[in-house]
Design an enzyme around this catalytic site. Structure first.
Site, PDB file in Angstrom:
ATOM      1  N   GLY A  19      62.295  40.610  31.026  1.00 54.57           N
ATOM      2  CA  GLY A  19      63.271  41.268  30.815  1.00 54.57           C
ATOM      3  C   GLY A  19      64.502  40.642  31.900  1.00 54.57           C
TER       4      GLY A  19
ATOM      5  N   GLY B 180      68.640  41.723  30.705  1.00 57.71           N
ATOM      6  CA  GLY B 180      69.089  43.242  30.867  1.00 57.71           C
ATOM      7  C   GLY B 180      70.100  43.169  32.024  1.00 57.71           C
ATOM      8  N   GLN B 181      70.507  44.376  32.444  1.00 52.24           N
ATOM      9  CA  GLN B 181      71.499  44.650  33.491  1.00 52.24           C
ATOM     10  C   GLN B 181      71.055  44.214  34.658  1.00 52.24           C
ATOM     11  OE1 GLN B 181      71.686  48.610  34.679  1.00 52.24           O
ATOM     12  NE2 GLN B 181      73.760  48.422  35.467  1.00 52.24           N
TER      13      GLN B 181
ATOM     14  N   ASP C 233      62.552  36.906  28.042  1.00 53.41           N
ATOM     15  CA  ASP C 233      63.157  38.288  27.374  1.00 53.41           C
ATOM     16  C   ASP C 233      62.508  38.194  25.993  1.00 53.41           C
ATOM     17  OD1 ASP C 233      64.473  40.658  26.883  1.00 53.41           O
ATOM     18  OD2 ASP C 233      65.512  40.343  28.443  1.00 53.41           O
ATOM     19  N   ILE C 234      62.604  39.383  25.392  1.00 51.88           N
ATOM     20  CA  ILE C 234      61.963  39.233  23.897  1.00 51.88           C
ATOM     21  C   ILE C 234      63.177  38.596  23.073  1.00 51.88           C
ATOM     22  CG2 ILE C 234      63.063  41.691  23.307  1.00 51.88           C
ATOM     23  CD1 ILE C 234      60.564  42.235  21.995  1.00 51.88           C
TER      24      ILE C 234
ATOM     25  N   TYR D 249      60.779  58.747  29.738  1.00 49.25           N
ATOM     26  CA  TYR D 249      60.705  57.531  30.838  1.00 49.25           C
ATOM     27  C   TYR D 249      60.443  57.887  32.294  1.00 49.25           C
ATOM     28  CZ  TYR D 249      64.001  54.597  33.798  1.00 49.25           C
ATOM     29  OH  TYR D 249      64.611  53.906  34.899  1.00 49.25           O
TER      30      TYR D 249
ATOM     31  N   LYS E  64      57.316  56.414  34.706  1.00 45.10           N
ATOM     32  CA  LYS E  64      57.484  55.851  35.943  1.00 45.10           C
ATOM     33  C   LYS E  64      56.702  56.436  36.987  1.00 45.10           C
ATOM     34  CE  LYS E  64      60.541  52.656  34.964  1.00 45.10           C
ATOM     35  NZ  LYS E  64      60.274  51.286  35.195  1.00 45.10           N
TER      36      LYS E  64
ATOM     37  N   ILE F  98      72.290  52.346  38.526  1.00 45.24           N
ATOM     38  CA  ILE F  98      72.823  51.083  39.336  1.00 45.24           C
ATOM     39  C   ILE F  98      74.007  50.639  38.359  1.00 45.24           C
ATOM     40  CG2 ILE F  98      72.259  48.662  39.547  1.00 45.24           C
ATOM     41  CD1 ILE F  98      70.395  50.488  41.036  1.00 45.24           C
TER      42      ILE F  98
HETATM   43  C1  AKB Z   1      68.769  55.764  33.544  1.00 47.64           C
HETATM   44  O1  AKB Z   1      69.777  56.364  33.486  1.00 47.64           O
HETATM   45  O2  AKB Z   1      67.829  56.086  32.919  1.00 47.64           O
HETATM   46  C2  AKB Z   1      68.279  54.686  34.445  1.00 47.64           C
HETATM   47  C3  AKB Z   1      67.887  55.372  35.781  1.00 47.64           C
HETATM   48  C4  AKB Z   1      68.513  56.287  36.844  1.00 47.64           C
HETATM   49  O3  AKB Z   1      66.500  55.049  36.099  1.00 47.64           O
HETATM   50  N1  AKB Z   1      69.620  54.095  35.012  1.00 47.64           N
END
Ligand code: AKB
Length: 321
Positions: free
Chosen positions: A8, A11-12, A34-35, A142, A146, A172
């Site tokens: 990855g 990415g950012q 990366d992909i 998401y 996590k 970030i």
């Molecule tokens: C998001 O907004 O999904 C990410 C995070 C806070 O993990 N930047």
């Protein structure tokens, strides 16, 4: 010197981590992957491989080809996109983590960095100064990946001795590479729009306070954690990490100090509900005590830095066109 594979890397966060690791350990020791060829600065900066984070064999071939001992797994689907494609988010975020953890368990690699996020927290979590250990009932796909991922990291460490280390990144903020699909992305877009248009229409409401961090601090924290002696890394799920908290209104005030006629308007969308489920501020005292974490950037310092860099970037691209 570690031999590092970044999955990855376009990415950012992956892109800036790639450049920093190359500075630290030498370009020949850092394999960016990366992909696709999504970030030409990264692709052209040294060794680059196409690797699909969900393809166990592709990762293993790359490890063997370059004698990799450390993986930074930066590929993930973030909160906002994850709500549109829940099963894709689950598959990408979980399969990639299991591949890397299993490669470490089977001794193909020695060290793993995997980012978690403030998205592990949910509406039942205490929102101010959120503790390291607290209620976690995330409401996004998401956030669920996590939270579950953190449990698996801790499990692989305890059960198989895997050296996996992790940070719960806040939002970030950076200027080089755009983020993709997050709820905190507004805090990057706003700076570009301030320079280009002097106006930003924000998808979160005026007083939505969230924990945030400048990219340089996030990269320092990541590298400090990975360089810390193993016995100092006492938390193997993921460390709370913090620098500053701000709202769309306060970031716009910080921008106005440099661009007085900047204007912000508010059109909250589905991301508002996600933001409302996350903490306003984070207690990261475990990171500060265990491996001496210190941030350097506050809102004003970050704003000055980003606006200066973006002015150069957009002036250079005007001059070159
Ligand atoms: C998001 O907004 O999904 C990410 C995070 C806070 O993990 N930047």
């Amino acid at each position: 010197m570690p031999k590092v594979l970044i999955i990855g890397a376009c990415g950012q966060i992956g892109s800036e981590l790639t450049f920093k690791l190359k500075d630290l350990y030498g370009s020949e020791n850092i394999i960016a992957s990366d992909i696709g060829y999504h970030n030409l600065d990264v692709v052209n900066s040294g060794i680059f491989e196409i690797v699909d984070a969900q393809d166990y064999n592709a990762i293993k071939i790359c490890i063997e080809k370059y004698n990799i001992d450390t993986i930074y797994l930066m590929a993930a689907m973030l909160s906002a996109t994850g709500e549109k494609y829940p099963m894709k988010a689950w598959d990408l975020n979980m399969n990639s983590l299991f591949h890397v953890l299993n490669l470490a368990k089977d001794k193909f690699i020695k060290h793993v960095f995997w980012p978690s996020s403030i998205a592990v927290f949910g509406p039942t979590t205490p929102t101010v100064n959120t503790p390291q250990h607290t209620i976690m009932e995330p409401t996004t796909v998401y956030g669920i990946t996590k939270q579950v991922g953190e449990r698996w990291c801790d499990y692989y460490h305890k059960k198989y001795g895997v050296d996996v280390r992790s940070l719960r990144y806040p939002g970030i903020v950076s200027w080089k590479t755009m983020p993709g699909g997050g709820t905190t992305d507004y805090a990057v877009e706003i700076y570009h729009q301030a320079i280009l248009d002097k106006h930003y229409d924000c998808f979160l409401s005026r007083n939505t306070e969230l924990p945030m961090m400048y990219m340089d601090d996030a990269i320092d924290a990541t590298i400090n954690l990975m360089q810390a002696p193993s016995e100092d890394v006492k938390i193997r799920s993921s460390y709370n990490l913090a620098a500053m908290n701000f709202t769309p209104s306060s970031i716009s005030e910080a921008i106005k100090k440099h661009i007085p006629d900047f204007k912000i308007t508010y059109s909250p969308d589905f991301r508002q509900q996600i933001a409302d489920s996350w903490p306003k501020s984070i207690d990261d005292s475990s990171a500060r005590t265990d491996w001496n974490w210190k941030h350097k950037f506050d809102l004003d310092k970050m704003t000055t830095e980003i606006l200066t860099q973006l002015r150069h970037k957009y002036n250079d691209s005007k001059t070159n066109s």
